[in-house]
Design a protein around this motif. Structure first.
Motif, PDB file in Angstrom:
ATOM      1  N   ARG A  82      31.103   8.460 -11.779  1.00  0.00           N
ATOM      2  CA  ARG A  82      31.123  10.169 -10.952  1.00  0.00           C
ATOM      3  C   ARG A  82      30.968   9.932  -9.480  1.00  0.00           C
ATOM      4  O   ARG A  82      29.940   9.672  -9.207  1.00  0.00           O
ATOM      5  CB  ARG A  82      30.259  11.175 -11.399  1.00  0.00           C
ATOM      6  CG  ARG A  82      30.195  12.123 -11.167  1.00  0.00           C
ATOM      7  CD  ARG A  82      28.873  13.090 -12.143  1.00  0.00           C
ATOM      8  NE  ARG A  82      28.267  13.339 -11.896  1.00  0.00           N
ATOM      9  CZ  ARG A  82      27.611  13.526 -10.312  1.00  0.00           C
ATOM     10  NH1 ARG A  82      28.524  13.949  -9.249  1.00  0.00           N
ATOM     11  NH2 ARG A  82      25.923  13.432 -10.493  1.00  0.00           N
ATOM     12  N   SER A  87      26.797  12.932  -4.642  1.00  0.00           N
ATOM     13  CA  SER A  87      25.545  11.903  -5.005  1.00  0.00           C
ATOM     14  C   SER A  87      27.388  11.308  -5.781  1.00  0.00           C
ATOM     15  O   SER A  87      27.819  11.716  -5.902  1.00  0.00           O
ATOM     16  CB  SER A  87      24.757  12.798  -6.020  1.00  0.00           C
ATOM     17  OG  SER A  87      25.669  13.078  -7.079  1.00  0.00           O
ATOM     18  N   THR A  89      27.083   8.233  -9.123  1.00  0.00           N
ATOM     19  CA  THR A  89      26.445   7.386 -10.838  1.00  0.00           C
ATOM     20  C   THR A  89      27.419   6.301 -10.834  1.00  0.00           C
ATOM     21  O   THR A  89      28.382   6.065 -10.824  1.00  0.00           O
ATOM     22  CB  THR A  89      26.808   8.360 -12.153  1.00  0.00           C
ATOM     23  OG1 THR A  89      26.093   9.510 -11.723  1.00  0.00           O
ATOM     24  CG2 THR A  89      25.758   7.463 -13.226  1.00  0.00           C
ATOM     25  N   SER A 108      23.195   3.252 -16.608  1.00  0.00           N
ATOM     26  CA  SER A 108      23.122   4.282 -15.097  1.00  0.00           C
ATOM     27  C   SER A 108      22.299   4.986 -14.017  1.00  0.00           C
ATOM     28  O   SER A 108      21.335   5.163 -14.805  1.00  0.00           O
ATOM     29  CB  SER A 108      24.596   5.621 -15.578  1.00  0.00           C
ATOM     30  OG  SER A 108      23.259   6.226 -16.477  1.00  0.00           O
ATOM     31  N   THR A 109      22.846   4.595 -12.879  1.00  0.00           N
ATOM     32  CA  THR A 109      22.109   5.100 -12.150  1.00  0.00           C
ATOM     33  C   THR A 109      22.830   5.911 -10.850  1.00  0.00           C
ATOM     34  O   THR A 109      23.507   6.079 -10.798  1.00  0.00           O
ATOM     35  CB  THR A 109      21.686   4.157 -10.892  1.00  0.00           C
ATOM     36  OG1 THR A 109      20.817   3.084 -12.037  1.00  0.00           O
ATOM     37  CG2 THR A 109      20.621   4.714 -10.380  1.00  0.00           C
ATOM     38  N   VAL A 110      21.769   7.593 -10.787  1.00  0.00           N
ATOM     39  CA  VAL A 110      22.294   8.351  -9.816  1.00  0.00           C
ATOM     40  C   VAL A 110      21.827   8.286  -8.326  1.00  0.00           C
ATOM     41  O   VAL A 110      20.311   8.085  -8.307  1.00  0.00           O
ATOM     42  CB  VAL A 110      22.155   9.787 -10.620  1.00  0.00           C
ATOM     43  CG1 VAL A 110      22.511  11.143  -9.673  1.00  0.00           C
ATOM     44  CG2 VAL A 110      22.518   9.774 -11.439  1.00  0.00           C
TER      45      VAL A 110
END
Length: 149
Positions: A82, A87, A89, A108-110
């Motif tokens: 994303r 931001s 992801t 996952s990391t935002v």
């Protein structure tokens, strides 16, 4: 869609009392892979992209199987699922090198780009978005998310 590949060494201190890599250590592996991935854009050409800083807004991690400590590295595959105005992801799979079906972790990391001088989040630049788009793919469906027919 491309995936960024990072060969991550395991360290003696990564091991827990049961001989497995401790669960919190996987976040360090993800961090190493993320830094290696994001800073591929900035070096060499003088680009300021991602060099101004970023902060982690969220982590999600699924432990698929235990990873027993050994001397060979694991592979961390990273890709983008994303991209928004401010931001992104990043998704990951921590895998056995040479055995792509052996997955230890899915995560996952935002990430939020950050202006260190102003001490506030910033927008993703057009250059950063173009770079990230090369790695953009839809999030993988996890088995627990699948609906039985």
């Amino acid at each position: 869609m491309a995936r960024h590949i990072y060969r991550c060494p395991l360290r003696w201190s990564d091991m827990d009392a049961f001989g497995h890599v401790n669960n919190v250590v996987f976040l360090r592996y993800l961090e190493e892979a993320r830094i290696d991935f994001m800073f591929r854009l900035a070096p060499g050409d003088g680009s300021p992209s991602f060099s101004g800083g970023s902060v982690v807004a969220r982590h999600e991690i699924d432990y698929v199987r235990p990873l027993v400590h050994r001397h060979e590295p694991v592979v961390v595959e990273s890709w983008v699922t994303r991209i928004s105005a401010a931001s992104l992801t990043i998704a990951y799979e921590v895998k056995e090198a040479g055995e792509p079906d052996t997955v230890y972790v899915r995560a996952s990391t935002v990430v939020v780009p950050f202006d260190l001088a102003a001490q506030r989040p910033r927008r993703i630049s057009a250059e950063e978005k173009a770079f990230l788009s090369e790695y953009l793919d839809a999030p993988a469906e996890r088995p627990e998310d699948a609906v039985a027919a």
